[in-house]
Motif scaffolding. Structure first.
Motif, PDB file in Angstrom:
ATOM      1  N   LEU A 102      28.096 -14.601  44.016  1.00  0.00           N
ATOM      2  CA  LEU A 102      27.407 -14.147  42.806  1.00  0.00           C
ATOM      3  C   LEU A 102      26.420 -13.066  43.211  1.00  0.00           C
ATOM      4  CD1 LEU A 102      26.271 -14.296  39.854  1.00  0.00           C
ATOM      5  CD2 LEU A 102      24.784 -16.162  40.673  1.00  0.00           C
ATOM      6  N   VAL A 104      23.461 -10.826  41.677  1.00  0.00           N
ATOM      7  CA  VAL A 104      22.627 -11.004  40.486  1.00  0.00           C
ATOM      8  C   VAL A 104      22.170  -9.696  39.849  1.00  0.00           C
ATOM      9  CG1 VAL A 104      21.839 -13.235  41.329  1.00  0.00           C
ATOM     10  CG2 VAL A 104      20.458 -11.198  41.791  1.00  0.00           C
ATOM     11  N   PHE A 112      25.442  -8.635  36.079  1.00  0.00           N
ATOM     12  CA  PHE A 112      25.691  -9.343  37.338  1.00  0.00           C
ATOM     13  C   PHE A 112      27.191  -9.457  37.541  1.00  0.00           C
ATOM     14  CE2 PHE A 112      25.313 -12.468  33.975  1.00  0.00           C
ATOM     15  CZ  PHE A 112      26.386 -13.324  34.193  1.00  0.00           C
ATOM     16  N   VAL A 114      30.454 -11.938  39.491  1.00  0.00           N
ATOM     17  CA  VAL A 114      30.988 -12.966  40.369  1.00  0.00           C
ATOM     18  C   VAL A 114      32.289 -12.423  40.956  1.00  0.00           C
ATOM     19  CG1 VAL A 114      29.922 -14.894  39.155  1.00  0.00           C
ATOM     20  CG2 VAL A 114      32.212 -14.148  38.485  1.00  0.00           C
ATOM     21  N   SER A 123      29.615  -9.050  34.327  1.00  0.00           N
ATOM     22  CA  SER A 123      29.112  -9.568  33.064  1.00  0.00           C
ATOM     23  C   SER A 123      28.952  -8.436  32.065  1.00  0.00           C
ATOM     24  CB  SER A 123      27.758 -10.248  33.275  1.00  0.00           C
ATOM     25  OG  SER A 123      26.736  -9.273  33.457  1.00  0.00           O
ATOM     26  N   PHE A 138      20.276 -14.546  30.853  1.00  0.00           N
ATOM     27  CA  PHE A 138      20.959 -14.321  32.130  1.00  0.00           C
ATOM     28  C   PHE A 138      21.562 -15.626  32.645  1.00  0.00           C
ATOM     29  CE2 PHE A 138      20.903 -14.544  36.739  1.00  0.00           C
ATOM     30  CZ  PHE A 138      21.497 -13.370  37.140  1.00  0.00           C
ATOM     31  N   ASP A 139      20.794 -16.688  32.637  1.00  0.00           N
ATOM     32  CA  ASP A 139      21.261 -17.970  33.171  1.00  0.00           C
ATOM     33  C   ASP A 139      22.416 -18.524  32.339  1.00  0.00           C
ATOM     34  OD1 ASP A 139      21.091 -19.869  35.204  1.00  0.00           O
ATOM     35  OD2 ASP A 139      19.860 -21.200  33.985  1.00  0.00           O
ATOM     36  N   ARG A 142      25.451 -16.379  33.136  1.00  0.00           N
ATOM     37  CA  ARG A 142      25.936 -16.694  34.494  1.00  0.00           C
ATOM     38  C   ARG A 142      26.761 -17.975  34.492  1.00  0.00           C
ATOM     39  NH1 ARG A 142      25.352 -21.224  37.022  1.00  0.00           N
ATOM     40  NH2 ARG A 142      23.290 -21.317  36.050  1.00  0.00           N
ATOM     41  N   ASP A 143      26.255 -19.010  33.822  1.00  0.00           N
ATOM     42  CA  ASP A 143      26.981 -20.276  33.752  1.00  0.00           C
ATOM     43  C   ASP A 143      28.323 -20.088  33.039  1.00  0.00           C
ATOM     44  OD1 ASP A 143      27.035 -23.348  33.871  1.00  0.00           O
ATOM     45  OD2 ASP A 143      27.227 -22.982  31.713  1.00  0.00           O
ATOM     46  N   GLU A 146      30.856 -18.102  35.331  1.00  0.00           N
ATOM     47  CA  GLU A 146      31.360 -18.934  36.427  1.00  0.00           C
ATOM     48  C   GLU A 146      32.394 -19.936  35.918  1.00  0.00           C
ATOM     49  OE1 GLU A 146      28.150 -20.740  38.522  1.00  0.00           O
ATOM     50  OE2 GLU A 146      27.367 -18.839  39.309  1.00  0.00           O
ATOM     51  N   SER A 166      14.990 -10.769  39.210  1.00  0.00           N
ATOM     52  CA  SER A 166      16.346 -11.212  39.546  1.00  0.00           C
ATOM     53  C   SER A 166      16.408 -11.739  40.969  1.00  0.00           C
ATOM     54  CB  SER A 166      17.332 -10.059  39.365  1.00  0.00           C
ATOM     55  OG  SER A 166      16.963  -8.940  40.151  1.00  0.00           O
TER      56      SER A 166
END
Length: 302
Positions: A102, A104, A112, A114, A123, A138-139, A142-143, A146, A166
Motif C-alpha cells: 500500500l 499512501v 493512494f 495498492v 484510488s 482516506f481510511d 483504503r479499506d 483492499e 499521510s
C-alpha cells in the motif's frame, strides 16, 4: 488558459422533451475545496449551502464516493490530470512484479495505490489530508480498495516528509509490517518509468519539476535532475537554492517567491536602493507580503 468541457454522465442533465432551462449551468463537485465528497443529503445541506443555488438528490445512498475525472487532450492523446470516475479503480499494468503493498500518497490532492504481482490499483481522488473528514474518507477508501482487489499489503510506503499527515497515518497503520519511506521526486520519476513500461534494467536520467518535496538534505526540493531506477536515485543536479519565505505561505502567495528570486539574482532597482528593495516595500505596503527580513521564516528550496 484552456477551455474545459463537462461530459454529461447522466440523462438527468438533459432529458428529451424537458422544458428549456438556463443557458449556462455552473457545475461543482459536492465538496469544499480540498475536502472529500459529501455523500449525505443532510450533511450537504449544512456544509455546502454557500456553494449552491439548487440541489439534485437521489433516493439511493452513495456507497462509494468518486469525484469527476479531469483529462487534458494533447495531440489526440488523453493525459489524465485527475484519474477518478470512469478510471478508478481499474488496474494499471506494471512492467515489474511487486510484493503486496500500500502506497499512501502525499498530503495534497491525495490518491493512494495498492499493488501486487504485475498490477497496481489507484484510488479515486481523495483530497487534501489537512482535516479529520479527509483522513476518515482516506481510511474508508483504503479499506474498500483492499477488499475489492483482495490485496493484503505486506509493506506500507510513504513520503519521507516528516510532517505529512499521510506519513503519520502510515506509521500508525504499518504495525509490524515494513514501512518504506520514499523521496517525493523519486516517486514521481518511478511512476513515469512504470507508466512508460520501463523494465528497470537500466537507470534513467529524470527531470522532476513538479512541485515541492522534502529533500535528503532537509531542504525543500523542487527542480531536480536524478539518475534513478525503481530502487533508488542519485541527485545529479538541481536548480540553484533560493529562499522560500514563510514555508507553505510562500507557495500559496507567489509574490513571496517572485521577491525571493529578485533578491537572489541581485537585481538592482533604478532608484539605486538595495536589490529588489523597492519591490519588497511596494508589495508590503499593499498587504501582499511581509518583508523578507525579520520574523518571516526562510527555508531553502530548489
Amino acid at each position: 488558459p484552456g477551455v474545459a468541457q463537462h461530459l454529461v454522465e447522466a440523462a438527468l442533465f438533459g432529458l428529451a422533451g424537458d422544458p428549456p432551462g438556463p443557458r449556462v449551468l455552473v457545475m461543482t463537485s459536492g465538496n469544499l475545496a480540498g475536502e472529500p465528497i459529501v455523500t449525505d443529503d443532510g450533511e450537504a445541506a449544512s456544509r455546502l449551502a454557500p456553494l449552491a443555488d439548487a440541489w439534485l438528490s437521489h433516493d439511493r445512498r452513495i456507497y462509494v464516493p468518486c469525484d469527476d475525472s479531469v483529462l487534458r487532450i494533447v495531440d489526440h492523446d488523453q493525459l489524465p490530470v485527475r484519474r477518478s470516475r470512469g478510471y478508478a479503480p481499474l488496474p494499471v499494468a506494471l512492467p515489474i512484479q511487486v510484493r503486496p503493498a500500500l502506497a499512501v500518497g502525499s498530503d495534497l490532492k491525495n490518491t493512494f495505490c495498492v499493488g501486487a504481482g504485475g498490477y497496481g490499483w489507484l484510488s479515486a481522488h481523495v483530497g487534501d489530508m489537512d482535516d479529520l473528514a479527509t483522513l476518515q474518507a482516506f481510511d474508508i477508501a483504503r479499506d474498500h480498495l483492499e477488499r475489492v482487489t483482495g490485496v493484503q499489503p505486506e509493506m506500507i510506503i510513504a513520503d519521507q516528509h516528516p510532517g505529512y499527515r499521510s506519513t503519520a497515518w502510515a506509521r500508525s497503520y504499518a504495525g509490524d509490517r515494513s514501512l518504506i519511506m520514499v523521496q517525493h521526486h523519486h516517486a514521481h520519476l518511478a511512476s513515469v518509468m512504470a507508466e512508460s513500461g520501463h523494465p528497470g534494467d537500466q537507470p534513467v536520467i529524470g527531470f522532476a519539476f513538479d512541485g515541492t518535496g522534502y529533500g535528503a538534505d532537509q531542504a525543500v526540493w523542487g527542480g531536480e535532475i536524478m539518475i534513478a531506477d525503481y530502487g533508488g536515485y542519485q541527485r545529479a543536479g538541481h536548480l540553484r537554492y533560493t529562499s522560500l519565505p514563510g514555508g507553505d505561505a510562500g507557495v500559496r502567495n507567489p509574490c513571496r517567491m517572485a521577491l525571493s528570486h529578485l533578491r537572489a539574482a541581485e537585481l538592482a532597482h533604478p532608484d539605486r536602493r538595495e536589490p529588489a528593495a523597492a519591490g519588497r516595500l511596494a508589495l508590503h505596503e499593499h498587504g501582499h507580503v511581509e518583508p523578507l527580513e525579520g520574523h518571516v521564516a526562510l527555508r531553502e528550496t530548489s
